[in-house]
Design an enzyme around this catalytic site. Structure first.
Site, PDB file in Angstrom:
ATOM      1  N   SER A  18       0.836 -14.060   6.589  1.00 52.61           N
ATOM      2  CA  SER A  18      -0.611 -13.636   7.021  1.00 52.61           C
ATOM      3  C   SER A  18      -0.323 -12.383   7.930  1.00 52.61           C
ATOM      4  CB  SER A  18      -1.457 -14.597   7.628  1.00 52.61           C
ATOM      5  OG  SER A  18      -2.835 -14.231   7.648  1.00 52.61           O
ATOM      6  N   THR A  19      -1.235 -11.486   7.924  1.00 49.05           N
ATOM      7  CA  THR A  19      -1.228 -10.389   9.106  1.00 49.05           C
ATOM      8  C   THR A  19      -2.122 -10.696   9.977  1.00 49.05           C
ATOM      9  OG1 THR A  19      -0.846  -8.913   7.144  1.00 49.05           O
ATOM     10  CG2 THR A  19      -1.539  -7.933   9.227  1.00 49.05           C
ATOM     11  N   GLU A  45       5.964  -3.043  -6.847  1.00 50.02           N
ATOM     12  CA  GLU A  45       4.527  -3.537  -7.584  1.00 50.02           C
ATOM     13  C   GLU A  45       4.047  -2.387  -8.473  1.00 50.02           C
ATOM     14  OE1 GLU A  45       1.785  -6.345  -5.480  1.00 50.02           O
ATOM     15  OE2 GLU A  45       2.896  -5.140  -3.867  1.00 50.02           O
TER      16      GLU A  45
END
Length: 287
Positions: A107-108, A208
């Site tokens: 998580s940021t 991606e």
């Protein structure tokens, strides 16, 4: 409806989860509990969306770029230390129920109306530490979002290093993720090196989208793992140079087949480049 033998086996089979974005892993049940907490506390719920919008599945017309907007629904539900801790524990329990024996949540750190970046990362780390008694073993990877400025990335890495020193049995790595069409990898090399020199492992969302020049830079950086990697092979938007360099580096790759298909990164299971990784004996983690 009775579960099939395959469904039973899939649940009972011991598994590891190495690419679990906390705010991207919230179930409908967890999100409902967070919304009820806000209602009971008299705090305004800013999620402002139907929970059905949070899930992108087969047949959904939304693409990879839409996913990052959808994440905002979850972010609005984890703005306080209490809801963030609830979300973390409930997510651990759900993964444990699905037979996961080891997980690395990521998580940021964020400044919200209810907590600072420091409190954000501390809340997750403490929650994981306080739930060390569970059957599932949990660790934390601190994320840097590609939309961050160099100053913000530097701040996040320093927070991650401080948390790593304080909770060495909880914090294990740093990652770069977010919308791959935003920002440049080279702008984050210095803070990533700083994290690595402090003892943190590095994983990168890589390939991606089609961007061979950046993909080559990431491979040459030598991360401990990469996520996705769908555009490395020359038949899938990469180049001979990116593929040969990747095979030589032998970097483990984290692959989520369903995610790549649901976000339209890959058309279908038959055309997924997983088979190229498998045939080249690349260490591959399915999640």
């Amino acid at each position: 409806m009775a579960a099939t033998n395959l469904e039973i086996l899939s649940r009972e089979l011991p598994k590891v989860e190495l690419h679990a974005h906390l705010n991207g892993s919230l179930s409908r049940s967890t999100m409902m509990q967070l919304k009820r907490y806000y209602a009971d506390s008299g705090v305004s719920d800013q999620s402002d969306a139907f929970l059905d919008e949070f899930q992108i599945g087969a047949g959904d017309t939304r693409t990879l770029s839409d996913c990052f907007q959808v994440f905002n629904i979850a972010h609005n539900l984890t703005q306080s230390p209490e809801t963030l801790a609830m979300a973390t524990k409930l997510t651990l329990l759900e993964f444990q129920e699905d037979g996961c024996c080891y997980i690395e949540l990521r998580s940021t750190p964020k400044d919200t109306p209810f907590m600072t970046c420091e409190e954000y990362i501390e809340t997750i780390a403490v929650t994981l530490r306080n739930n060390a008694h569970l059957q599932i073993k949990s660790r934390l990877i601190v994320s840097i979002n590609r939309s961050s400025s160099e100053k913000e990335a530097d701040k996040i890495v320093k927070l991650a290093i401080a948390c790593f020193k304080k909770y060495p049995n909880v914090v294990v790595g740093i990652e770069l993720s977010g919308n791959p069409a935003i920002g440049r990898f080279r702008d984050f090399i210095y803070p990533l090196v700083m994290a690595r020199n402090a003892g943190l492992k590095v994983t990168l969302h890589c390939a991606e989208i089609c961007n061979p020049e950046e993909v080559l830079e990431m491979i040459q950086f030598g991360p401990e793992r990469i996520g996705h990697g769908v555009c490395i092979h020359p038949n899938y938007g990469g180049s001979n140079e990116t593929w040969q360099s990747f095979c030589k580096a032998n970097i483990p790759v984290e692959i989520c087949l369903a995610s790549n298909i649901n976000t339209k990164s890959v058309a279908d299971y038959e055309s997924h480049p997983f088979k190229e990784f498998y045939n080249a004996n690349i260490p591959t983690i399915l999640y």
